[in-house]
Scaffold this motif. Structure first.
Motif, PDB file in Angstrom:
ATOM      1  N   UNK A  58       0.831  -1.203   0.000  1.00  0.00           N
ATOM      2  CA  UNK A  58       0.000   0.000   0.000  1.00  0.00           C
ATOM      3  C   UNK A  58       0.869   1.258   0.000  1.00  0.00           C
ATOM      4  N   UNK A  59       1.957   1.226   0.783  1.00  0.00           N
ATOM      5  CA  UNK A  59       2.861   2.369   0.848  1.00  0.00           C
ATOM      6  C   UNK A  59       3.523   2.622  -0.502  1.00  0.00           C
ATOM      7  N   UNK A  60       3.855   1.554  -1.210  1.00  0.00           N
ATOM      8  CA  UNK A  60       4.471   1.705  -2.536  1.00  0.00           C
ATOM      9  C   UNK A  60       3.502   2.408  -3.486  1.00  0.00           C
ATOM     10  N   UNK A  61       2.234   2.041  -3.432  1.00  0.00           N
ATOM     11  CA  UNK A  61       1.230   2.689  -4.281  1.00  0.00           C
ATOM     12  C   UNK A  61       1.030   4.143  -3.886  1.00  0.00           C
ATOM     13  N   UNK A  62       0.991   4.405  -2.574  1.00  0.00           N
ATOM     14  CA  UNK A  62       0.800   5.773  -2.108  1.00  0.00           C
ATOM     15  C   UNK A  62       1.988   6.656  -2.457  1.00  0.00           C
ATOM     16  N   UNK A  63       3.173   6.087  -2.424  1.00  0.00           N
ATOM     17  CA  UNK A  63       4.387   6.858  -2.658  1.00  0.00           C
ATOM     18  C   UNK A  63       4.643   7.099  -4.144  1.00  0.00           C
ATOM     19  N   UNK A  64       4.385   6.111  -4.981  1.00  0.00           N
ATOM     20  CA  UNK A  64       4.753   6.192  -6.391  1.00  0.00           C
ATOM     21  C   UNK A  64       3.610   6.569  -7.325  1.00  0.00           C
ATOM     22  N   UNK A  65       2.387   6.563  -6.824  1.00  0.00           N
ATOM     23  CA  UNK A  65       1.243   6.874  -7.683  1.00  0.00           C
ATOM     24  C   UNK A  65       0.288   7.835  -6.988  1.00  0.00           C
ATOM     25  N   UNK A  66      -0.686   8.285  -7.748  1.00  0.00           N
ATOM     26  CA  UNK A  66      -1.769   9.095  -7.189  1.00  0.00           C
ATOM     27  C   UNK A  66      -3.052   8.275  -7.109  1.00  0.00           C
ATOM     28  N   UNK A  67      -2.919   6.979  -7.189  1.00  0.00           N
ATOM     29  CA  UNK A  67      -4.067   6.085  -7.045  1.00  0.00           C
ATOM     30  C   UNK A  67      -4.474   6.058  -5.577  1.00  0.00           C
ATOM     31  N   UNK A  68      -5.723   6.382  -5.257  1.00  0.00           N
ATOM     32  CA  UNK A  68      -6.134   6.431  -3.849  1.00  0.00           C
ATOM     33  C   UNK A  68      -6.101   5.047  -3.193  1.00  0.00           C
ATOM     34  N   UNK A  69      -5.417   4.960  -2.073  1.00  0.00           N
ATOM     35  CA  UNK A  69      -5.351   3.721  -1.299  1.00  0.00           C
ATOM     36  C   UNK A  69      -5.858   4.036   0.110  1.00  0.00           C
ATOM     37  N   UNK A  70      -7.081   3.630   0.446  1.00  0.00           N
ATOM     38  CA  UNK A  70      -7.687   3.996   1.734  1.00  0.00           C
ATOM     39  C   UNK A  70      -7.131   3.175   2.905  1.00  0.00           C
ATOM     40  N   UNK A  71      -5.852   3.353   3.159  1.00  0.00           N
ATOM     41  CA  UNK A  71      -5.201   2.613   4.238  1.00  0.00           C
ATOM     42  C   UNK A  71      -4.126   3.490   4.857  1.00  0.00           C
ATOM     43  N   UNK A  72      -4.143   3.577   6.173  1.00  0.00           N
ATOM     44  CA  UNK A  72      -3.125   4.346   6.880  1.00  0.00           C
ATOM     45  C   UNK A  72      -1.887   3.477   7.085  1.00  0.00           C
ATOM     46  N   UNK A  73      -0.781   3.958   6.562  1.00  0.00           N
ATOM     47  CA  UNK A  73       0.457   3.185   6.621  1.00  0.00           C
ATOM     48  C   UNK A  73       1.509   3.967   7.409  1.00  0.00           C
ATOM     49  N   UNK A  74       2.201   3.319   8.350  1.00  0.00           N
ATOM     50  CA  UNK A  74       3.273   4.011   9.070  1.00  0.00           C
ATOM     51  C   UNK A  74       4.497   4.196   8.177  1.00  0.00           C
TER      52      UNK A  74
END
Length: 270
Positions: free
Chosen positions: A14-30
């Motif tokens: 999930x963090x990889x998607x949040x960091x490298x894309x603008x695709x919304x991932x509804x998950x809080x990642x530390x």
């Protein structure tokens, strides 16, 4: 134990998607060093999702749009999916390393949010090159394997970002985005490589590649990614004393351009 491992890797993906894309991932990642190091394994996953979306967009465009407008629209979607993050890194890197100033001044220039002349020139040339290659791809009478090759390219360019993070020191000595991944190592890069290979095989299998064609694509992707990525990373590292977050984006853009061009040439052979 198993559930905990699955959770950690799910957070990393999930963090990889949040960091490298603008695709919304509804998950809080530390966003901690350990988690971010693990995300390197899943950089290729972010790539294949981008590639799959591009392939889907291409499938729709082929129904009504000529090749040249389709190439422009694909570039727009491609850039939007990452929020222009990697293209921004390409421009900032060009502004810095092509200024021919001291190492310290180059790094200062790259931190400046304003884009200079060299950054604009580099971006225009890169986008023109990608447009020309995509337009030529889409203009082929026999578009065999174009969709799968389009999906595969982002896999390997993003795997190389992870390899560069682990393989070269941080030029800013503990500052910037690159410093957040300081725990990434060969172990995570190797894991990412395995993921990249598996995703590539899945793409070629879905598109009906033969075993021989799949092996050729894999060998070509690995060699071209490693050669082009290493040459540019070594040059940038010598200029800057290491790599930065901007240079990771520049490496992604460069490897994508090389693989796109190689894919165009391969279409005439495969």
């Amino acid at each position: 134990m198993v559930i905990s491992t699955i959770k950690r890797h799910g957070q990393a993906a999930a963090a990889a998607l949040q960091f490298l894309t603008r695709i919304p991932v509804p998950l809080t990642v530390p966003f901690e060093p350990v988690t971010l190091a693990r995300t390197v394994i899943y950089f290729p996953l972010a790539g294949v999702i981008i590639g799959a979306i591009l392939a889907g967009v291409l499938g729709v465009l082929e129904l009504f749009s000529p090749s040249m407008p389709s190439a422009v629209l694909l570039l727009i979607v491609w850039t939007a999916l990452s929020g222009g993050l990697h293209l921004d890194g390409w421009m900032d890197t060009a502004d810095g390393v092509l200024s021919h100033r001291s190492r310290e001044r180059m790094l200062e220039i790259m931190k400046d949010s304003r884009v200079g002349a060299m950054g604009v020139i580099a971006a225009v040339l890169l986008l023109l090159f990608k447009f020309a290659v995509l337009a030529e791809w889409l203009g082929q009478e026999d578009g065999k394997h174009v969709v799968s090759l389009l999906a595969i390219v982002p896999i390997w360019s993003r795997w190389w970002m992870g390899a560069a993070i682990a393989g070269w020191p941080n030029a800013r000595q503990g500052e910037g985005i690159g410093a957040l991944f300081h725990l990434a190592s060969l172990r995570q890069v190797t894991g990412g490589f395995v993921v990249a290979v598996l995703l590539t095989v899945i793409c070629t299998t879905i598109d009906g590649f033969s075993l021989y064609e799949t092996i050729v694509v894999l060998i070509g992707c690995v060699l071209l990614t490693w050669i082009s990525g290493t040459l540019l990373a070594v040059w940038l590292s010598r200029k800057l004393g290491g790599l930065t977050g901007d240079t990771y984006g520049a490496l992604n853009e460069a490897v994508e351009a090389v693989l796109l061009f190689a894919g165009l040439l391969a279409i005439h052979v495969i």
